[in-house]
Design a protein around this motif. Structure first.
Motif: not given
Ligand SMILES: *Cc1c(COP(=O)(O)O)cnc(C)c1O
Length: 369
Positions: A200-211
């Protein structure tokens, strides 16, 4: 004799990756998760044994880690004040409130007993730090976080290549970040990474990294642009090639410097050791000056070293809880006394015996001057 700089970055020659860089330039795929960033992330996952995302900087990874862990406006996050200002600054940017806890002066990292005292109903996470690449007390802090139902996040910006109980950094806590800045032991010029065993952290982080965008073009969490460029990934891939040798060499260089400092036995200089079970990459070699015994203040020692061509830094001084950017804090006695005496000496990936000896001898000279 030329000066010894505070850092001496080692980078691969352009020839090593010019063909692939040229390919990226020709195709126009220079960023936005191109093939080299993907290869670099896969190589990091392989190296660290934990899901890993590459970032444009350590700070972008740090801000993302806090947001991905669910830190929102008004949440308290406990962190040390004996750290680079980037740590509490990232908490503030996530909307959180940095609550400073004291360090153990022997380990230079968060004292779990003081962290426990700072936990309140508003505490959402501990943001621990591995100062100079010295792993903080992962086990004790993990237990504490579990007991209180809060997250343990680790700013391991300086600790890529350090080991904790024979295990590489990366998979500890709820998430960990690294910096690959040019001043760090492993450099992609600018760059960073975020690791987490939690999908879940990886998934959210991947989104946050891309706006903050999701796959459908929506946005559930406001994000940033934290993407790594292809050229940085290419440098990173080259660095990884020789990393295990570089890491071993750097650690033995730091041991050499430690040995030379011990041999010089300058009164009023204490040389903090890594805690048992921790094998740091040693971004710098911190020493602590006791002015009454040394006969000079830390600032005088720093100036004396620089005058003699050995560049040193007063990391981490002043402590962050004295900085105007943050709310006035309670006193932190161990942090304050350590900050007042600390001096960071250079360690290089390619330090020579003569350089280590020169640093220790210069310290002795400064005392006698
Ligand atoms: C270097 C560092 C950072 C920032 O990393 P960048 O890659 O320079 O953004 C954050 N925290 C700590 C403790 C650092 O040493």
């Amino acid at each position: 004799m030329s000066d010894l700089p505070i850092v001496r970055p080692t980078h691969p020659p352009l020839d090593a990756f010019s063909f692939r860089f040229n390919h990226a330039l020709k195709t126009g795929q220079v960023t936005n998760g191109g093939e080299y960033v993907e290869q670099f992330e896969a190589a990091l996952r392989h190296e660290l044994g934990v899901p890993t995302l590459a970032f444009s900087s350590g700070q972008a990874a740090l801000m993302t880690m806090l947001a991905a862990a669910g830190i929102v406006e008004g949440d308290e996050v406990i962190c040390p004040a004996f750290t680079f200002v980037a740590t509490p600054a990232a908490i503030a940017w996530a909307g959180g409130l940095p609550v400073f806890a004291d360090i153990d002066p022997r380990t230079l990292s968060l004292d779990p007993r003081d962290v426990r005292r700072r936990i309140s109903p508003r505490t959402k996470a501990i943001l621990a730090v591995d100062p100079y690449g010295i792993c903080c007390e992962y086990n004790a802090l993990t237990t504490l976080a579990h007991e209180h139902g809060i997250k343990l996040l680790i700013d391991s910006a300086a600790a890529f290549g350090s080991t904790y109980q024979s295990q590489q950094t990366g998979g500890f806590g709820d998430a960990q970040i690294f910096s690959f800045h040019a001043t760090k032991a492993f450099s992609t010029m600018e760059g960073g990474a975020l690791c987490s065993r939690y999908p879940l952290i990886i998934e959210r982080a991947a989104q946050i990294r891309n706006f903050g965008q999701d796959d459908e073009g929506g946005c559930a969490i406001p994000g940033i642009n934290g993407k790594m460029m292809e050229v940085c990934a290419l440098v990173g891939l080259e660095q990884l090639e020789g990393w295990s040798e570089t890491r071993t060499r750097r650690k033995s260089n730091a041991a050499l410097l430690h040995h030379e400092l011990t041999r010089a036995a300058v009164p009023g200089v204490s040389i903090p050791r890594a805690p048992a079970g921790v094998d740091p990459i040693w971004l710098y070699r911190p020493i602590v000056i006791s002015a009454p015994i040394f006969g000079k203040t830390r600032d005088e020692v720093a100036a004396g070293m620089q005058d003699r061509g050995v560049m040193v830094r007063k990391y981490y001084s002043p402590p962050c809880h004295w900085m105007r950017a943050f709310q006035p804090s309670h006193a932190l006695p161990a942090t304050e006394i350590t900050s007042l005496g600390v001096l960071a000496l250079p360690v290089y990936n390619d330090m020579t015996m003569a350089e280590a000896t020169r640093i220790a001898d210069t310290l002795k000279e400064v005392q006698c001057a």
